[in-house]
Write an enzyme that holds these catalytic residues in place. Structure first.
Site, PDB file in Angstrom:
ATOM      1  N   GLY A 148       0.789  -1.011  -0.407  1.00 50.82           N
ATOM      2  CA  GLY A 148       0.213   0.194  -0.042  1.00 50.82           C
ATOM      3  C   GLY A 148       0.722   1.348   0.517  1.00 50.82           C
ATOM      4  CB  CYS A 149      -0.196   4.509   0.647  1.00 50.20           C
ATOM      5  SG  CYS A 149      -1.812   4.734  -0.248  1.00 50.20           S
ATOM      6  CG  ASN A 150       2.891   1.449   4.540  1.00 51.50           C
ATOM      7  OD1 ASN A 150       1.939   1.126   4.399  1.00 51.50           O
ATOM      8  ND2 ASN A 150       3.680   0.478   4.444  1.00 51.50           N
TER       9      ASN A 150
END
Length: 371
Positions: A148-150
């Site tokens: 994901g975004c991390n």
């Protein structure tokens, strides 16, 4: 300026450094209103979500038009092909731009890390890009998928570790996110929140540990003028493991994103703890951090981070600008913000910065950098 007890100049000179960054987005861009009109969305609740997102324009590959002008419904197979085709195109452009900035060539790349969460393929983008770009077949590679975004900082951790063990050799990370390949248009508020936020984009970063620092200066070697990557830290929030998900929807027969409305507050409640963990043992205080490069997760997320860390709006100006102009670009968002920071020409030797991403897990990832 840095605290007198912070990392030394000699330590900065020994660490892997960012040598260049390159970004890419689709040529097709849309305002929020244009997206709403493209799908004839009249629900005022949905329109309000889009129009109050602090996003003005995003690059997206929308579904093709039918003969009557409406947008076609894409199957999961169509979305996967979009993920691969658009991802390779954007990835190639980002890599080439990054290498130009770094003053390097494809022949110099010895390690390739590809990051993506908007589709699942085997072999991954690392193998496909090596073939697409004609890179050395002996280039080491790794794919970071589904985080994901991390995940941009998770990938950068691996790249920095490889660089630490291979002085003078060039490593490359490429974040490739075709978020429009994960969109669902079913009229629900769950989908509307996701569809109002994400944009397509790729970002590449070149990293190298100088083989030898210039004598008497302690400064970076030629071609490594970016900041040193000093330290990484993670903060997992297991009780919020379901707050951000990309999972299979039996009713729609495709994968779809889910974002819990509480995400901004969960992140905000833990961001101070995460930052303190990053700085522990460095001799640095929060007040010693001159530059903040934060993931453009959304208006509420940015505000929550800013308020809980006591930051000024100016501190997150580049993150806010990336959100406005590109939307949430998932794993590569923070590199777009970093690129904006460096373009300002405001960074000075001796200053420190924090790179910050957040995403599923729920997770906050951080890196301490120094110029």
């Amino acid at each position: 300026m840095a605290s007198a007890t912070g990392p030394s100049i000699a330590d900065l000179a020994r660490r892997p450094r960012i040598a260049g960054v390159g970004t890419a987005c689709p040529r097709e861009t849309y305002t929020q209103r244009e997206i709403l009109d493209a799908f004839d969305i009249s629900d005022q609740r949905v329109r309000s979500v889009f129009m109050n997102s602090a996003i003005e324009r995003r690059g997206l590959l929308l579904p093709p038009r039918r003969s009557d002008g409406s947008r076609a419904t894409e199957s999961q197979g169509d979305l996967l092909r979009k993920h691969v085709t658009n991802g390779l195109s954007m990835g190639r452009e980002a890599v080439e731009s990054c290498l130009r900035e770094a003053g390097r060539s494809l022949a110099d790349v010895r390690y390739l890390c590809c990051v993506s969460s908007t589709g699942f393929i085997t072999p991954g983008f690392s193998a496909l890009l090596i073939k697409e770009l004609g890179m050395d077949r002996h280039c080491a590679r790794i794919d970071v998928v589904g985080m994901g975004c991390n995940a941009g900082l998770n990938g950068l951790t691996a790249v920095a570790g490889w660089s630490e063990a291979h002085p003078g050799e060039l490593a490359l990370m490429v974040c490739i996110e075709t978020c429009s390949a994960a969109y669902v248009f079913d009229g629900t508020m769950r989908s509307a929140v996701v569809n109002s936020l994400f944009g397509d984009g790729a970002a590449a970063v070149a990293v190298v540990r100088p083989a030898q620092a210039p004598e008497n200066t302690g400064g970076p070697a030629k071609g490594t003028s970016g900041p040193a990557l000093l330290r990484f830290a993670s903060c997992i929030i297991p009780e919020a493991v379901d707050a951000m998900r990309y999972d299979w929807d039996d009713d729609l027969a495709r994968f779809s994103f889910y974002l819990d409305p509480e995400v901004p507050y969960v992140v905000g409640a833990h961001v101070g703890l995460a930052l303190d963990n990053l700085l522990t043992g460095t001799g640095l205080l929060r007040s010693d951090i001159s530059h903040w490069v934060v993931h453009s997760g959304g208006k509420k997320v940015i505000d929550s981070v800013r308020l809980n860390l006591g930051l000024a709006r100016h501190d997150v100006r580049n993150t806010t600008k990336v959100l406005r102009d590109y939307g949430n670009l998932s794993s590569g968002s923070f590199l777009f913000s970093y690129q904006q920071l460096m373009a300002e020409g405001c960074v000075r030797p001796g200053e420190f910065g924090v790179l910050m991403t957040m995403g599923p897990g729920s997770t906050i990832e951080l890196a301490l950098v120094g110029w």
